[in-house]
Design a protein around this motif. Structure first.
Motif, PDB file in Angstrom:
ATOM      1  N   GLY A  42      27.632  10.350   2.039  1.00 23.24           N
ATOM      2  CA  GLY A  42      27.669  10.329   0.580  1.00 23.24           C
ATOM      3  C   GLY A  42      26.686  11.272  -0.071  1.00 23.24           C
ATOM      4  N   GLU A  43      26.543  11.075  -1.358  1.00 27.60           N
ATOM      5  CA  GLU A  43      25.716  11.941  -2.185  1.00 27.60           C
ATOM      6  C   GLU A  43      24.279  11.423  -2.276  1.00 27.60           C
ATOM      7  N   GLN A  44      23.380  12.328  -2.597  1.00 24.37           N
ATOM      8  CA  GLN A  44      21.986  11.963  -2.819  1.00 24.37           C
ATOM      9  C   GLN A  44      21.899  11.056  -4.047  1.00 24.37           C
ATOM     10  N   PHE A  45      20.980  10.066  -4.004  1.00 25.95           N
ATOM     11  CA  PHE A  45      20.814   9.142  -5.128  1.00 25.95           C
ATOM     12  C   PHE A  45      19.345   8.772  -5.268  1.00 25.95           C
ATOM     13  N   GLU A  46      19.025   8.195  -6.426  1.00 26.30           N
ATOM     14  CA  GLU A  46      17.653   7.757  -6.695  1.00 26.30           C
ATOM     15  C   GLU A  46      17.570   6.245  -6.532  1.00 26.30           C
ATOM     16  N   GLU A  47      16.529   5.806  -5.835  1.00 25.00           N
ATOM     17  CA  GLU A  47      16.258   4.383  -5.673  1.00 25.00           C
ATOM     18  C   GLU A  47      14.759   4.201  -5.853  1.00 25.00           C
TER      19      GLU A  47
ATOM     20  N   LYS B  22       0.824  -1.212   0.000  1.00 31.68           N
ATOM     21  CA  LYS B  22       0.000   0.000   0.000  1.00 31.68           C
ATOM     22  C   LYS B  22       0.865   1.271   0.000  1.00 31.68           C
ATOM     23  N   VAL B  23       1.902   1.284   0.835  1.00 34.01           N
ATOM     24  CA  VAL B  23       2.734   2.488   0.953  1.00 34.01           C
ATOM     25  C   VAL B  23       3.684   2.640  -0.236  1.00 34.01           C
ATOM     26  N   PHE B  24       4.454   1.608  -0.531  1.00 35.29           N
ATOM     27  CA  PHE B  24       5.488   1.750  -1.558  1.00 35.29           C
ATOM     28  C   PHE B  24       4.956   1.601  -2.982  1.00 35.29           C
ATOM     29  N   VAL B  25       4.194   0.559  -3.252  1.00 29.49           N
ATOM     30  CA  VAL B  25       3.746   0.298  -4.621  1.00 29.49           C
ATOM     31  C   VAL B  25       2.577   1.208  -4.990  1.00 29.49           C
ATOM     32  N   ASP B  26       1.535   1.233  -4.164  1.00 30.36           N
ATOM     33  CA  ASP B  26       0.346   2.024  -4.503  1.00 30.36           C
ATOM     34  C   ASP B  26       0.567   3.529  -4.310  1.00 30.36           C
ATOM     35  N   GLU B  27       1.049   3.918  -3.131  1.00 27.85           N
ATOM     36  CA  GLU B  27       1.159   5.348  -2.817  1.00 27.85           C
ATOM     37  C   GLU B  27       2.369   6.008  -3.476  1.00 27.85           C
ATOM     38  N   GLN B  28       3.532   5.330  -3.427  1.00 26.24           N
ATOM     39  CA  GLN B  28       4.764   5.955  -3.927  1.00 26.24           C
ATOM     40  C   GLN B  28       5.166   5.471  -5.320  1.00 26.24           C
ATOM     41  N   ASN B  29       4.368   4.607  -5.906  1.00 26.48           N
ATOM     42  CA  ASN B  29       4.598   4.115  -7.271  1.00 26.48           C
ATOM     43  C   ASN B  29       5.933   3.418  -7.477  1.00 26.48           C
ATOM     44  N   CYS B  30       6.409   2.713  -6.463  1.00 26.67           N
ATOM     45  CA  CYS B  30       7.636   1.921  -6.609  1.00 26.67           C
ATOM     46  C   CYS B  30       7.326   0.687  -7.456  1.00 26.67           C
ATOM     47  N   PRO B  31       8.244   0.291  -8.306  1.00 26.48           N
ATOM     48  CA  PRO B  31       8.018  -0.927  -9.096  1.00 26.48           C
ATOM     49  C   PRO B  31       7.887  -2.147  -8.174  1.00 26.48           C
ATOM     50  N   PRO B  32       6.837  -2.932  -8.331  1.00 24.09           N
ATOM     51  CA  PRO B  32       6.620  -4.085  -7.449  1.00 24.09           C
ATOM     52  C   PRO B  32       7.792  -5.065  -7.446  1.00 24.09           C
ATOM     53  N   GLU B  33       8.464  -5.230  -8.579  1.00 22.93           N
ATOM     54  CA  GLU B  33       9.570  -6.185  -8.632  1.00 22.93           C
ATOM     55  C   GLU B  33      10.753  -5.750  -7.764  1.00 22.93           C
ATOM     56  N   LEU B  34      10.860  -4.454  -7.461  1.00 25.40           N
ATOM     57  CA  LEU B  34      11.920  -3.984  -6.565  1.00 25.40           C
ATOM     58  C   LEU B  34      11.526  -4.118  -5.098  1.00 25.40           C
ATOM     59  N   GLU B  35      10.243  -4.172  -4.855  1.00 29.94           N
ATOM     60  CA  GLU B  35       9.762  -4.229  -3.472  1.00 29.94           C
ATOM     61  C   GLU B  35       9.929  -5.602  -2.848  1.00 29.94           C
ATOM     62  N   TRP B  36       9.854  -6.643  -3.615  1.00 29.00           N
ATOM     63  CA  TRP B  36       9.833  -7.995  -3.056  1.00 29.00           C
ATOM     64  C   TRP B  36      11.147  -8.717  -3.312  1.00 29.00           C
ATOM     65  N   GLU B  37      12.168  -8.336  -2.575  1.00 31.10           N
ATOM     66  CA  GLU B  37      13.452  -9.016  -2.659  1.00 31.10           C
ATOM     67  C   GLU B  37      14.023  -9.189  -1.260  1.00 31.10           C
ATOM     68  N   TYR B  38      14.821 -10.216  -1.082  1.00 35.57           N
ATOM     69  CA  TYR B  38      15.494 -10.514   0.199  1.00 35.57           C
ATOM     70  C   TYR B  38      14.518 -10.831   1.337  1.00 35.57           C
ATOM     71  N   GLU B  39      13.323 -11.253   1.013  1.00 37.78           N
ATOM     72  CA  GLU B  39      12.321 -11.490   2.064  1.00 37.78           C
ATOM     73  C   GLU B  39      12.733 -12.607   3.028  1.00 37.78           C
ATOM     74  N   ASP B  40      13.259 -13.706   2.502  1.00 41.34           N
ATOM     75  CA  ASP B  40      13.591 -14.853   3.349  1.00 41.34           C
ATOM     76  C   ASP B  40      14.784 -14.609   4.261  1.00 41.34           C
TER      77      ASP B  40
END
Length: 154
Positions: free
Chosen positions: A125-130, A25-43
């Motif tokens: 460090g410097e500002q970056f986009e993720e 809800k927060v990252f994918v829906d509200e902030q439009n993060c790509p879903p494939e980036l959200e679901w990694e390293y879960e285990d």
């Protein structure tokens, strides 16, 4: 009305579903993060669920990386922002880190930097986009890491 805030480490399937739903809800829906980036390293991550009056309201996690311990995926549902849940979440995650956690870092969205700074995190460090959002790497100084470990281990 008094709000009852609780943050706990979770691992069972039902509680993890709440964690993932909050992040979606927060990252994918509200902030439009790509879903494939959200679901990694879960285990390999240690997950946390924050509740307000028993209702699932926030999530986060930490994981060990080749650099140290990374705090990630801090998400508070919009309707629960401003009640202290973010602060409770960061505190709980820090207290849960293992004794060998001497290098602790995170990638902070710009708006969240003041919260992390209250816990001793400093910009590195410097500002970056993720995931399409501007961030800074923030590192917790060793003195702060030690103070959280003392709190837990005494």
């Amino acid at each position: 009305m008094q709000q009852s805030i609780e943050v706990r480490r979770v691992s069972d399937a039902e509680e993890l579903e709440h964690v993932f739903a909050i992040r979606r809800k927060v990252f994918v829906d509200e902030q439009n993060c790509p879903p494939e980036l959200e679901w990694e390293y879960e285990d390999e991550s240690v997950h946390f669920l924050g509740t307000v009056n028993g209702e699932p309201a926030a999530a986060s996690r930490w994981r060990k990386t080749d650099k140290g311990y990374k705090l990630e995926r801090f998400a508070v549902l919009k309707e629960y922002r401003g009640v202290g849940l973010g602060k409770a979440l960061v505190g709980a995650v820090l207290k849960d880190l293992p004794k060998d956690a001497t290098y602790v870092y995170l990638h902070a969205q710009l708006a969240a930097m003041p919260l992390y700074a209250k816990f001793g995190f400093e910009k590195a460090g410097e500002q970056f986009e993720e995931a399409g959002i501007q961030h800074f790497k923030m590192v917790l100084d060793e003195l702060s890491v030690n103070s959280y470990q003392l709190t837990v281990n005494s």
